[in-house]
Design a protein around this motif. Sequence first.
Motif, PDB file in Angstrom:
ATOM      1  N   ILE A 193      -6.863   2.564   8.629  1.00 33.08           N
ATOM      2  CA  ILE A 193      -6.112   3.282   7.600  1.00 33.08           C
ATOM      3  C   ILE A 193      -6.618   2.918   6.212  1.00 33.08           C
ATOM      4  O   ILE A 193      -6.889   3.795   5.376  1.00 33.08           O
TER       5      ILE A 193
ATOM      6  N   MET B 177      -8.453   5.267   3.378  1.00 32.29           N
ATOM      7  CA  MET B 177      -7.852   5.368   2.057  1.00 32.29           C
ATOM      8  C   MET B 177      -8.865   5.021   0.973  1.00 32.29           C
ATOM      9  O   MET B 177      -8.983   5.718  -0.043  1.00 32.29           O
TER      10      MET B 177
ATOM     11  N   ASP C 110     -11.299   7.798   0.330  1.00 26.92           N
ATOM     12  CA  ASP C 110     -10.663   8.888  -0.418  1.00 26.92           C
ATOM     13  C   ASP C 110     -10.530   8.536  -1.892  1.00 26.92           C
ATOM     14  O   ASP C 110     -10.758   9.385  -2.766  1.00 26.92           O
TER      15      ASP C 110
ATOM     16  N   TRP D  52       0.492   7.757   6.483  1.00 26.84           N
ATOM     17  CA  TRP D  52      -0.177   6.785   7.360  1.00 26.84           C
ATOM     18  C   TRP D  52       0.389   5.383   7.157  1.00 26.84           C
ATOM     19  O   TRP D  52       0.613   4.652   8.127  1.00 26.84           O
ATOM     20  N   CYS D  53       0.623   5.017   5.900  1.00 28.68           N
ATOM     21  CA  CYS D  53       1.177   3.679   5.625  1.00 28.68           C
ATOM     22  C   CYS D  53       2.587   3.545   6.183  1.00 28.68           C
ATOM     23  O   CYS D  53       2.946   2.502   6.738  1.00 28.68           O
TER      24      CYS D  53
ATOM     25  N   HIS E 133      -2.107   9.410   2.791  1.00 31.43           N
ATOM     26  CA  HIS E 133      -2.065   7.939   2.762  1.00 31.43           C
ATOM     27  C   HIS E 133      -0.625   7.447   2.895  1.00 31.43           C
ATOM     28  O   HIS E 133      -0.350   6.463   3.587  1.00 31.43           O
TER      29      HIS E 133
ATOM     30  N   GLU F  62       0.959   4.126  -2.936  1.00 31.97           N
ATOM     31  CA  GLU F  62       0.832   5.570  -2.755  1.00 31.97           C
ATOM     32  C   GLU F  62       2.014   6.316  -3.356  1.00 31.97           C
ATOM     33  O   GLU F  62       1.867   7.449  -3.818  1.00 31.97           O
TER      34      GLU F  62
ATOM     35  N   GLU G 228      -3.211  12.239  -1.306  1.00 36.17           N
ATOM     36  CA  GLU G 228      -2.545  10.933  -1.395  1.00 36.17           C
ATOM     37  C   GLU G 228      -1.330  10.889  -0.477  1.00 36.17           C
ATOM     38  O   GLU G 228      -0.945   9.818   0.016  1.00 36.17           O
TER      39      GLU G 228
ATOM     40  N   ASN H 137       0.817  -1.206   0.000  1.00 42.29           N
ATOM     41  CA  ASN H 137       0.000   0.000   0.000  1.00 42.29           C
ATOM     42  C   ASN H 137       0.853   1.260   0.000  1.00 42.29           C
ATOM     43  O   ASN H 137       0.517   2.256  -0.649  1.00 42.29           O
TER      44      ASN H 137
END
Length: 219
Positions: free
Chosen positions: A174, A178, A181, A104-105, A101, A68, A98, A64
């Motif tokens: 998370i 995502m 979004d 967060w990842c 994301h 991103e 983005e 993931n």
Amino acid sequence: MNNQPTHSRRYSPLDRLLINTDQALRTLFGRPSTTERRNPAAGLMEPDLRDEQRRHVARLMRINHTGEICAQALYQGQALTAKLPETRQRMERSAKEENDHLAWCEERLNELGDRKSLLNPLWYAGSFAMGAAAGLAGDKWSLGFVVETERQVENHLDDHLGQIPVHDEKSRAILERMKADEVRHAQIAKAAGGADLPAPIRAAMKLTSRVMTRTVYWV
């Protein structure tokens, strides 16, 4: 002295190239600019995962994260070559979301004790080229590329949500945010005039995504 607001400044192609170079370096090796939205996993308890579960979830989050990276590169490539200023600005706003994301990842990867993919620079370069080509093809195709990309990412996230242990609420929160979004980004791009891509292009995008996910899971 130029009193024109910063947001209305017109950048030359060279300016945009330098800006994109800076963004690439931040995306791959630094801390890219985000919207400062709160991490949806903040405040949730760390789940008790078996070693094999932790490894698998970490590898999914690595996929993931690289996804991103690719999304960021696609948006930046499109923003560089988009013909209409409104389209370019729309790409830049989506790219910043983005980045949330991406952050967060990466944070979740660190919590799981794993690393980012070693192939991220390669995937960024390829995705940037694809995004730039889409922008050169015309704004309706560029926006259509966004629509198809976000739809495929939505399906990809659904698959990962099905693989993550139910009690891993942090990773799940998370991915669910995502996914929401990505759905919204696709709707915005479609409403702005995104055209449906030809079937061969959609198939090629799916094949590229499959190669990326299978490679990044291990490397």
